[in-house]
Design a protein around this motif. Structure first.
Motif, short mmCIF file in Angstrom:
data_model
loop_
_atom_site.label_atom_id
_atom_site.label_comp_id
_atom_site.label_asym_id
_atom_site.label_seq_id
_atom_site.Cartn_x
_atom_site.Cartn_y
_atom_site.Cartn_z
N ARG A 111 -102.74 -4.87 16.52
CA ARG A 111 -101.60 -4.99 15.60
C ARG A 111 -100.44 -4.09 16.03
O ARG A 111 -99.27 -4.48 15.96
CB ARG A 111 -102.05 -4.67 14.17
N VAL A 112 -100.76 -2.90 16.49
CA VAL A 112 -99.71 -2.02 17.00
C VAL A 112 -99.09 -2.59 18.26
O VAL A 112 -97.86 -2.57 18.44
CB VAL A 112 -100.28 -0.60 17.26
N ALA A 113 -99.92 -3.14 19.15
CA ALA A 113 -99.40 -3.74 20.38
C ALA A 113 -98.45 -4.89 20.07
O ALA A 113 -97.40 -5.03 20.71
CB ALA A 113 -100.55 -4.23 21.25
N ALA B 258 -100.32 6.68 16.46
CA ALA B 258 -101.77 6.58 16.25
C ALA B 258 -102.02 5.60 15.11
O ALA B 258 -101.15 5.32 14.29
CB ALA B 258 -102.36 7.95 15.92
N TRP B 259 -103.25 5.07 15.09
CA TRP B 259 -103.59 4.08 14.06
C TRP B 259 -104.88 4.47 13.34
O TRP B 259 -105.81 3.69 13.22
CB TRP B 259 -103.66 2.67 14.64
N SER B 260 -104.90 5.71 12.86
CA SER B 260 -106.06 6.20 12.13
C SER B 260 -105.93 6.00 10.62
O SER B 260 -106.91 6.19 9.90
CB SER B 260 -106.28 7.69 12.43
N LEU B 261 -104.75 5.64 10.15
CA LEU B 261 -104.55 5.47 8.72
C LEU B 261 -105.27 4.21 8.21
O LEU B 261 -105.69 3.36 9.00
CB LEU B 261 -103.06 5.40 8.39
N LEU C 141 -101.25 -0.10 7.46
CA LEU C 141 -100.70 -0.10 8.81
C LEU C 141 -99.41 -0.90 8.92
O LEU C 141 -98.42 -0.42 9.47
CB LEU C 141 -101.74 -0.62 9.79
N ASP C 142 -99.39 -2.12 8.41
CA ASP C 142 -98.21 -2.96 8.58
C ASP C 142 -96.99 -2.36 7.90
O ASP C 142 -95.89 -2.35 8.47
CB ASP C 142 -98.49 -4.37 8.05
N LEU D 190 -91.42 2.66 9.99
CA LEU D 190 -91.06 3.36 11.21
C LEU D 190 -89.92 2.66 11.93
O LEU D 190 -88.97 3.29 12.41
CB LEU D 190 -92.28 3.47 12.13
N ALA D 191 -89.99 1.33 12.01
CA ALA D 191 -88.93 0.57 12.66
C ALA D 191 -87.59 0.79 11.96
O ALA D 191 -86.56 0.99 12.61
CB ALA D 191 -89.29 -0.91 12.67
#
Length: 360
Positions: free
Chosen positions: A278-280, A339-342, A347-348, A354-355
Motif C-alpha cells: 500500500r505504501v509502494a 514506516a508502516w507500523s501503525l 494507514l491510508d 502526509l501528502a
C-alpha cells in the motif's frame, strides 16, 4: 565524550505525540504480561539466569555461547562492540546514509569516522569496492546495517562476505547492526531460531541485534553482541565497567521472551501484512522515488527539488498530526524515512495527510 545524537533527541520529542505515526520503525509494543507464565519457569538464581540468557541468545542465532554477550538493546550492544575493538585515534568506516548512533558511538570511543556511500542509483546496495576505497591504515572497524537503515534494503551474504574480507585485509572487523534482519521471514518452529546472522558468514564479523524491532519488545532492551571469542571477552569487560551485571529480572524476562517468539513472530506478520504494498502504491501514484525495500517495515522516499524537509515534517506533525522521520538525520535532507507500523485501518488516512502536509 559523547556528542548529542540529534535524531534520537528529535525522536524523543515527537515520537508518540501524533495520531498518525509513520516514523516509528518497529513492530508495535507487545504487552509483556503474556510473558509472565514463561518467566516463572526461568532460572531464579542470578548466575543461572545470566547463563540461561546467553544460552537462549546462542540458540536463537545458531552460534556457540562463548561468542555471545548479552546487552541492554542494540544501542548498548553497539557501544560494547566499539569499546571492545576501538582505541582513541583509530578510524571507523561507516555507511552513508547512516543511522546516527553508528557515527556518534565510535566518535565517543575516540575514533575518527570515515564514510562510504551507498548510492541511490545502485539501489543502496552494499559495495565492497566503495568500502575498500574508504579504508585507511588506521581502520579498525567497518560498520553497516542490515536491513539498511534508513532505506530498508538488504545486503546480500555475498557482499557482506566481500566487505568482511576487505576489513580483514587491513586487520579490521566488520560490524553489522542486524536488528531488522529477521524481517520478513522472522522465525518459526521450536526451537525458535534466526538462521541469517552475519556472524556466521566470516570470522571477522561482529553482529549486534535485539528483540526490539521485529517482535515488539523495545522497552525490555533484550540485546546482544555476537563475535569472535576475544572480542566477546573484551565486550564482557566493557559490560562490567558500564553496568556491573545485567539485572536478574532482565535476564528472566528475556528468557521468557525467547520461548514466546513463535507467537510474537505470528503477531508481527499479522500486523504488517499488506502494508508495504500500500505504501509502494502511494509512492508510485505521486511519482516519487523511493528505496523500494522488499522486506521490513520502512523505506526512504526522496522528494526531488526540495531542500531540507525537517521543518515541513515538524509542521506536518503539528498541523496534520502525521509524522515521518526526516532524512536530514540520516544524511539525506531531501528525503524522509516512512514506516508502516501503525494500525492498518489508519494507514491510508495517514498517507493522505502526509501528502497534503508535504505538498506531494
Amino acid at each position: 565524550m559523547f556528542a548529542p545524537t540529534r535524531y534520537l533527541e528529535w525522536a524523543r520529542r515527537l515520537y508518540g505525540q501524533v495520531r498518525f505515526d509513520l516514523a516509528t520503525s518497529g513492530t508495535p509494543i507487545v504487552d509483556v504480561a503474556r510473558l509472565r507464565s514463561r518467566e516463572d519457569a526461568a532460572p531464579d538464581a542470578p548466575a543461572a539466569a545470566w547463563e540461561g540468557l546467553r544460552d537462549a541468545i546462542a540458540a536463537y542465532n545458531g552460534v556457540p555461547r562463548d561468542e555471545v554477550m548479552p546487552a541492554l538493546g542494540t544501542t548498548h550492544a553497539l557501544w560494547l562492540a566499539c569499546a571492545a575493538v576501538l582505541s582513541p585515534g583509530d578510524d571507523v568506516v561507516v555507511e552513508d546514509p547512516a543511522y546516527e548512533p553508528l557515527i556518534r558511538i565510535p566518535e565517543g570511543a575516540g575514533a575518527r569516522v570515515v564514510t562510504f556511500r551507498r548510492e541511490a542509483r545502485d539501489g543502496f546496495a552494499l559495495d565492497p569496492e566503495a568500502v575498500a576505497r574508504a579504508m585507511t591504515p588506521r581502520t579498525r572497524l567497518v560498520v553497516v546495517t542490515n536491513l539498511h537503515n534508513p532505506t530498508g534494503v538488504r545486503a546480500s551474504d555475498q557482499d557482506l562476505r566481500a566487505v568482511a574480507r576487505v576489513a580483514a585485509a587491513r586487520g579490521a572487523h566488520l560490524l553489522v547492526d542486524e536488528v531488522y534482519a529477521p524481517f520478513d521471514a522472522l522465525v518459526d518452529g521450536a526451537p525458535c531460531a534466526f538462521a541469517g546472522s552475519a556472524r556466521k558468514l566470516a570470522d571477522p564479523v561482529i553482529a549486534v541485534s535485539s528483540l526490539t524491532k521485529c517482535f515488539g519488545l523495545g522497552p525490555e532492551r533484550i540485546g546482544w553482541v555476537l563475535g569472535p571469542r576475544d572480542v566477546i571477552g573484551r565486550a564482557g569487560d566493557a559490560l562490567v565497567a558500564s553496568t556491573g551485571m545485567l539485572p536478574r529480572s532482565h535476564a528472566r524476562v528475556a528468557i521468557a521472551a525467547f520461548a514466546e517468539l513463535p507467537s510474537l513472530a505470528a503477531r508481527s506478520r499479522t500486523l504488517l501484512a499488506g502494508k508495504r504494498e500500500r505504501v509502494a502504491a502511494w509512492v508510485g501514484a505521486r511519482g516519487l522515488t523511493w528505496s523500494a525495500p522488499a522486506e521490513g517495515l520502512f523505506g526512504l522516499v526522496t522528494v526531488p527539488g526540495r531542500a531540507d524537509l525537517t521543518e515541513r515534517i515538524e509542521a506536518a506533525a503539528r498541523d496534520h498530526h502525521v509524522l515521518v522521520a526526516p532524512g536530514a538525520f540520516f544524511g539525506v535532507p531531501d528525503a524522509f524515512r516512512i514506516a508502516w507500523s501503525l494500525p492498518s485501518d489508519q494507514l491510508d488516512e495517514a498517507l493522505e495527510r502526509l501528502a497534503a502536509a508535504l505538498g506531494i
